[in-house]
Enzyme design. Sequence first.
Site, short mmCIF file in Angstrom:
data_model
loop_
_atom_site.label_atom_id
_atom_site.label_comp_id
_atom_site.label_asym_id
_atom_site.label_seq_id
_atom_site.Cartn_x
_atom_site.Cartn_y
_atom_site.Cartn_z
N GLU A 95 0.98 -1.10 0.12
CA GLU A 95 -0.03 -0.12 0.03
C GLU A 95 0.79 1.36 -0.19
OE1 GLU A 95 -2.59 1.66 -0.73
OE2 GLU A 95 -4.19 1.01 0.75
N ASP A 96 0.59 2.31 -0.63
CA ASP A 96 1.14 3.42 -0.82
C ASP A 96 1.10 4.30 0.87
OD1 ASP A 96 -1.35 3.96 -1.29
OD2 ASP A 96 -0.96 5.40 -2.77
N ASP A 99 -4.24 5.57 6.05
CA ASP A 99 -4.66 6.60 6.47
C ASP A 99 -5.86 6.38 7.66
OD1 ASP A 99 -5.39 9.54 6.97
OD2 ASP A 99 -5.97 9.74 5.12
N LYS A 127 0.20 6.88 8.19
CA LYS A 127 -0.23 8.13 8.73
C LYS A 127 -1.34 8.14 9.65
CE LYS A 127 -2.34 11.16 5.89
NZ LYS A 127 -3.51 12.29 6.03
N PHE A 148 -1.84 16.44 3.97
CA PHE A 148 -2.32 15.68 2.90
C PHE A 148 -1.22 15.61 1.89
CE2 PHE A 148 -4.72 14.78 -0.88
CZ PHE A 148 -5.93 14.19 -0.18
N ASP A 155 -2.39 11.06 -4.77
CA ASP A 155 -2.95 12.18 -5.78
C ASP A 155 -3.99 13.20 -4.70
OD1 ASP A 155 -5.22 10.22 -5.07
OD2 ASP A 155 -6.23 11.35 -6.54
N ARG A 161 0.23 12.81 -9.06
CA ARG A 161 0.72 11.52 -8.65
C ARG A 161 2.02 11.41 -9.49
NH1 ARG A 161 -3.44 7.87 -7.12
NH2 ARG A 161 -5.51 8.04 -8.11
C1 PRP Z 1 -5.69 5.95 -0.95
C2 PRP Z 1 -4.65 5.13 -0.65
C3 PRP Z 1 -5.04 4.18 0.24
C4 PRP Z 1 -6.20 4.70 1.03
C5 PRP Z 1 -5.77 4.84 2.34
O1 PRP Z 1 -6.26 5.52 -2.12
O2 PRP Z 1 -3.64 5.06 -1.69
O3 PRP Z 1 -5.28 3.07 -0.88
O4 PRP Z 1 -6.48 5.79 0.28
O5 PRP Z 1 -6.91 5.52 2.88
P1 PRP Z 1 -7.60 5.01 4.23
O6 PRP Z 1 -6.65 4.21 5.22
O7 PRP Z 1 -8.43 6.08 4.88
O8 PRP Z 1 -8.62 3.85 3.65
P2 PRP Z 1 -7.39 5.72 -2.78
O9 PRP Z 1 -8.66 5.07 -2.42
O10 PRP Z 1 -7.57 7.27 -2.88
O11 PRP Z 1 -7.05 5.67 -4.41
P3 PRP Z 1 -5.78 5.81 -5.21
O12 PRP Z 1 -4.75 4.93 -4.65
O13 PRP Z 1 -6.25 5.52 -6.56
O14 PRP Z 1 -5.40 7.11 -4.82
#
Ligand code: PRP
Length: 185
Positions: A95-96, A99, A127, A148, A155, A161
């Site tokens: 995972e990147d 949150d 985070k 953020f 993104d 990105r």
């Molecule tokens: C973002 C990020 C994680 C997720 C984390 O993805 O890459 O997958 O949110 O958030 P959380 O812990 O609050 O669930 P997003 O759904 O925005 O899709 P993306 O990777 O395409 O940006």
Amino acid sequence: MEKQILIPRHEIQAKVKDLALRISLDYAGKEPILIGILNGVVFFFAELVMALSIPTKIDFIRASSYGANMASSGTVKLVKDVEIPVKNKDLIIVEDMVDTGLTLNYLVDTLKRREPASLRICALIDKTERREQEITVDYCGFKVQKGFLVGYGLDYAEHYRYLPDIWVLESADASVLRQEGGDDH
Ligand code: PRP
């Protein structure tokens, strides 16, 4: 929008190497399936996989929880499933950023129901400020309290990105956002 660099490219590269070394040692003699959570993970995922010294298989999964807002919608749904069968396999979810924890919790539950041999989590950024559901990140790159973040796959409404560094939006002071730790192995 105002932004400043929080984690420069060279620090990301060093951290990716560290994480890859740890995973390669832990999975010596095995062939784990690395599962990237699309879309934000793509840059981190590619660099991590190529830095490993063990054979792996790769697959991708996608959950959707965020719209074009900076806050989570709170609902998670599966948008794209993995294609490789995962029963009795060693899985590493990549995972990147974690949150609230909602996305990972949902995906971990989904994959665990398919009875993998093992399942661990690797996240570039943990985070913490908005965490709602507890998550144990086995391989953590950087711990960040808040802000953020964009760049290196992350993104804001699909912008930013492509940036090779990780930036924080708005005027927050980057020096107070980085927490001690992450995994410094
Ligand atoms: C973002 C990020 C994680 C997720 C984390 O993805 O890459 O997958 O949110 O958030 P959380 O812990 O609050 O669930 P997003 O759904 O925005 O899709 P993306 O990777 O395409 O940006």
